[in-house]
Write a protein that holds these residues in place. Structure first.
Motif, PDB file in Angstrom:
ATOM      1  N   TRP A 231       5.690  -0.554  13.365  1.00 24.97           N
ATOM      2  CA  TRP A 231       4.245  -1.279  13.052  1.00 24.97           C
ATOM      3  C   TRP A 231       3.188  -0.753  13.760  1.00 24.97           C
ATOM      4  O   TRP A 231       3.600  -0.095  14.969  1.00 24.97           O
ATOM      5  CB  TRP A 231       4.458  -2.813  13.347  1.00 24.97           C
ATOM      6  CG  TRP A 231       5.039  -3.122  14.746  1.00 24.97           C
ATOM      7  CD1 TRP A 231       6.135  -3.299  15.177  1.00 24.97           C
ATOM      8  CD2 TRP A 231       4.177  -3.132  15.920  1.00 24.97           C
ATOM      9  NE1 TRP A 231       6.288  -3.440  16.446  1.00 24.97           N
ATOM     10  CE2 TRP A 231       5.240  -3.238  17.133  1.00 24.97           C
ATOM     11  CE3 TRP A 231       2.786  -2.777  16.362  1.00 24.97           C
ATOM     12  CZ2 TRP A 231       4.430  -3.381  18.410  1.00 24.97           C
ATOM     13  CZ3 TRP A 231       2.321  -3.249  17.413  1.00 24.97           C
ATOM     14  CH2 TRP A 231       3.116  -3.250  18.671  1.00 24.97           C
TER      15      TRP A 231
ATOM     16  N   ARG B 256      -0.012   5.156  -0.474  1.00 18.12           N
ATOM     17  CA  ARG B 256      -0.535   6.116   0.355  1.00 18.12           C
ATOM     18  C   ARG B 256       0.538   7.285   0.738  1.00 18.12           C
ATOM     19  O   ARG B 256       1.705   7.132   0.751  1.00 18.12           O
ATOM     20  CB  ARG B 256      -0.940   5.322   1.940  1.00 18.12           C
ATOM     21  CG  ARG B 256      -2.187   4.617   1.777  1.00 18.12           C
ATOM     22  CD  ARG B 256      -2.356   3.928   3.030  1.00 18.12           C
ATOM     23  NE  ARG B 256      -2.887   4.768   3.963  1.00 18.12           N
ATOM     24  CZ  ARG B 256      -4.066   5.114   4.051  1.00 18.12           C
ATOM     25  NH1 ARG B 256      -5.003   4.984   3.217  1.00 18.12           N
ATOM     26  NH2 ARG B 256      -4.196   6.128   5.143  1.00 18.12           N
TER      27      ARG B 256
ATOM     28  N   ASP C 159      -0.308  -2.571  10.051  1.00 23.99           N
ATOM     29  CA  ASP C 159       0.391  -1.798   9.046  1.00 23.99           C
ATOM     30  C   ASP C 159       1.813  -2.021   9.343  1.00 23.99           C
ATOM     31  O   ASP C 159       2.233  -1.796  10.582  1.00 23.99           O
ATOM     32  CB  ASP C 159      -0.311  -0.387   8.990  1.00 23.99           C
ATOM     33  CG  ASP C 159      -1.625  -0.183   8.524  1.00 23.99           C
ATOM     34  OD1 ASP C 159      -1.953  -0.973   7.515  1.00 23.99           O
ATOM     35  OD2 ASP C 159      -2.343   0.498   8.698  1.00 23.99           O
TER      36      ASP C 159
ATOM     37  N   VAL D 245       3.973   2.412   3.113  1.00 21.12           N
ATOM     38  CA  VAL D 245       2.964   1.690   4.030  1.00 21.12           C
ATOM     39  C   VAL D 245       2.997   0.260   3.555  1.00 21.12           C
ATOM     40  O   VAL D 245       2.490   0.061   2.260  1.00 21.12           O
ATOM     41  CB  VAL D 245       1.719   2.134   4.027  1.00 21.12           C
ATOM     42  CG1 VAL D 245       0.787   1.269   5.141  1.00 21.12           C
ATOM     43  CG2 VAL D 245       1.645   3.560   4.885  1.00 21.12           C
TER      44      VAL D 245
ATOM     45  N   TYR E 260      -7.173  -6.884  -0.153  1.00 19.50           N
ATOM     46  CA  TYR E 260      -7.342  -5.819   1.017  1.00 19.50           C
ATOM     47  C   TYR E 260      -8.862  -5.242   0.802  1.00 19.50           C
ATOM     48  O   TYR E 260      -9.667  -4.928   1.744  1.00 19.50           O
ATOM     49  CB  TYR E 260      -6.180  -4.691   0.990  1.00 19.50           C
ATOM     50  CG  TYR E 260      -6.647  -3.700   1.976  1.00 19.50           C
ATOM     51  CD1 TYR E 260      -6.081  -3.829   3.339  1.00 19.50           C
ATOM     52  CD2 TYR E 260      -7.447  -2.494   1.558  1.00 19.50           C
ATOM     53  CE1 TYR E 260      -6.234  -2.932   4.347  1.00 19.50           C
ATOM     54  CE2 TYR E 260      -7.479  -1.657   2.661  1.00 19.50           C
ATOM     55  CZ  TYR E 260      -6.917  -1.661   3.740  1.00 19.50           C
ATOM     56  OH  TYR E 260      -7.295  -0.918   4.722  1.00 19.50           O
TER      57      TYR E 260
ATOM     58  N   ARG F 146       0.914  -1.282  -0.078  1.00 21.54           N
ATOM     59  CA  ARG F 146       0.085  -0.079  -0.127  1.00 21.54           C
ATOM     60  C   ARG F 146       0.873   1.182  -0.115  1.00 21.54           C
ATOM     61  O   ARG F 146       0.545   2.269   0.629  1.00 21.54           O
ATOM     62  CB  ARG F 146      -0.804  -0.139   1.255  1.00 21.54           C
ATOM     63  CG  ARG F 146      -1.875  -1.335   1.114  1.00 21.54           C
ATOM     64  CD  ARG F 146      -2.967  -1.216   2.403  1.00 21.54           C
ATOM     65  NE  ARG F 146      -3.711   0.017   2.478  1.00 21.54           N
ATOM     66  CZ  ARG F 146      -4.158   0.603   3.496  1.00 21.54           C
ATOM     67  NH1 ARG F 146      -3.481   0.153   4.788  1.00 21.54           N
ATOM     68  NH2 ARG F 146      -5.156   1.465   3.608  1.00 21.54           N
TER      69      ARG F 146
ATOM     70  N   THR G 247       0.792  -3.628   4.431  1.00 20.13           N
ATOM     71  CA  THR G 247      -0.232  -4.162   5.376  1.00 20.13           C
ATOM     72  C   THR G 247      -0.204  -5.644   5.392  1.00 20.13           C
ATOM     73  O   THR G 247      -0.269  -6.205   4.275  1.00 20.13           O
ATOM     74  CB  THR G 247      -1.521  -3.579   5.001  1.00 20.13           C
ATOM     75  OG1 THR G 247      -1.558  -2.110   4.964  1.00 20.13           O
ATOM     76  CG2 THR G 247      -2.749  -4.083   5.720  1.00 20.13           C
TER      77      THR G 247
END
Length: 408
Positions: A211, A77, A227, A167, A255, A74, A169
């Protein structure tokens, strides 16, 4: 304006609208995507540009995330850093969540509203070692950073965009125990919104990353989520270490499917320009896994939040729809939800789930009953009754008014 994107794999089709406004999305191809021969990227106009949509087996990736552990890139972001001794007290005054007393190594979800209480931004914040880290949707990153900068005035806080942070996840039960959790040094008893430092990988002055435990997703909201925020230069190294420890690579399809099954909204897809926090189910403090604290001081848009909470009801509500998988005309984001010939809402995220089949989130009028016969786009749809909470309570302020008027 809307577009439909179809992704095919073993007769699985997913159609989603990904452009909700004229705001531009800067496509940045992730190093993880670039290094993978199996990765199928998200469409160029997707809300998660430049990362993997899946790695060749989207339903299998979802199954692993539900039962083992998967890792999702991710890195699209946007990340913002807040430094300075007044960062939390200042943020408290301009956003919806109670963060003045947020403890070190704790996280929260938060909203920025406009003057009418409509949602402009949804973001996650984590405070570690006198720095508050914020991450948000890529398409709103620049706007949120600009807003925060303009609101500094005389406060002792310095917002800065951090394009050098990214990021990842983790999704699945084994994100909280076993080799992956051991690698990241996540305590077994860490609760939702707990955060911690990543183990040291090098000896310089750059941030090492952290984290944080996020609210669970999936059916019944029981699938753990963690995350991992890391320096972008270390993104590929952390990805390799995490997958070597047993996490399966999974794309954004995984996700999104588990997020939708949990009934959790996403900014800009499941919200529109009229959405208020009650409609998106974002009411609550961190202990309630919400983004709006109902007992805090003034902030922009608070009047609408307070009025709906105390004397009224939101005009719409977020629901999970089960879609007719045999329909030729699948809905896309922004399509109308209809009851007969009457429009009663709008479609948000549409995605195929490995067990539930085609599902979608939708904002529908509060008065729509759970057993209503609905159509979303060209497909028959029904509301999931497990996530449907009857709206039959009387707000405290309305009850007080009724008593004063002799209606109680």
């Amino acid at each position: 304006m809307h577009s439909a994107v179809a992704v095919h794999h073993d007769h699985v089709t997913d159609s989603r609208l990904t452009v909700m406004s004229a705001e531009s999305v800067r496509p940045v191809r992730s190093a993880i995507l670039a290094a993978s021969a199996e990765a199928v990227p998200t469409p160029d106009d997707d809300r998660s540009p430049g990362v993997a949509w899946h790695y060749g087996d989207p339903l299998g990736e979802q199954r692993t995330a539900s039962r083992g552990v998967a890792v999702v890139d991710r890195s699209d972001r946007s990340v913002i850093e807040l430094a300075g001794p007044e960062r939390l007290s200042w943020l408290h005054t301009i956003s919806s969540q109670h963060v003045t007393d947020l403890a070190d190594r704790r996280s929260a979800e938060n909203l920025s509203l406009d003057l009418n209480g409509r949602i402009e931004d949804h973001f996650v914040l984590t405070d570690i070692d006198d720095v508050t880290w914020i991450d948000t949707e890529q398409f709103r990153g620049r706007a949120l950073a600009d807003f925060l900068t303009k609101m500094v005035f005389w406060a002792q806080v310095t917002p800065a965009t951090r394009d050098d942070m990214a990021v990842l996840t983790l999704i699945g039960p084994d994100a909280r125990s076993g080799p992956v959790a051991d690698l990241l040094e996540i305590p077994a008893d860490a609760d939702v919104y707990a955060a911690g430092d990543l183990p040291e990988r090098h000896h310089d002055d750059e941030p090492l990353g952290f984290w944080r435990v996020m609210p669970p997703i999936g059916e019944g909201r029981t699938t753990p989520v963690v995350d991992v925020v890391v320096p972008r230069d270390d993104l590929q190294a952390w990805w390799s270490a995490i997958t070597a420890a047993g996490a399966r690579p999974a794309g954004m399809w995984t996700y999104e499917a588990l997020r939708v099954a949990a009934g959790r909204a996403r900014l800009g897809i499941d919200t529109d320009e009229r959405t208020i926090p009650h409609e998106a189910d974002w009411i609550g403090d961190p202990t309630q896994q919400g983004a709006v604290h109902l007992n805090k001081g003034c902030y922009r848009g608070q009047e609408t939040v307070s009025r709906v909470a105390n004397i009224g009801r939101a005009p719409r509500r977020l629901v999970l729809l089960h879609l007719d998988g045999s329909a030729d005309d699948r809905p896309t984001t922004g399509d109308a939800v209809t009851a007969g010939d009457r429009s009663v809402g709008r479609v948000g995220t549409v995605v195929d789930h490995f067990e539930l089949g085609p599902i979608a989130l939708a904002l529908v009028k509060r008065t729509v009953p759970v057993d209503a016969e609905l159509t979303a786009g060209g497909a028959a749809a029904r509301i999931d009754d497990d996530l449907f909470v009857p709206d039959d309570t009387v707000p405290a302020g309305r009850a007080a008014q009724d008593r004063l008027r002799g209606r109680a």
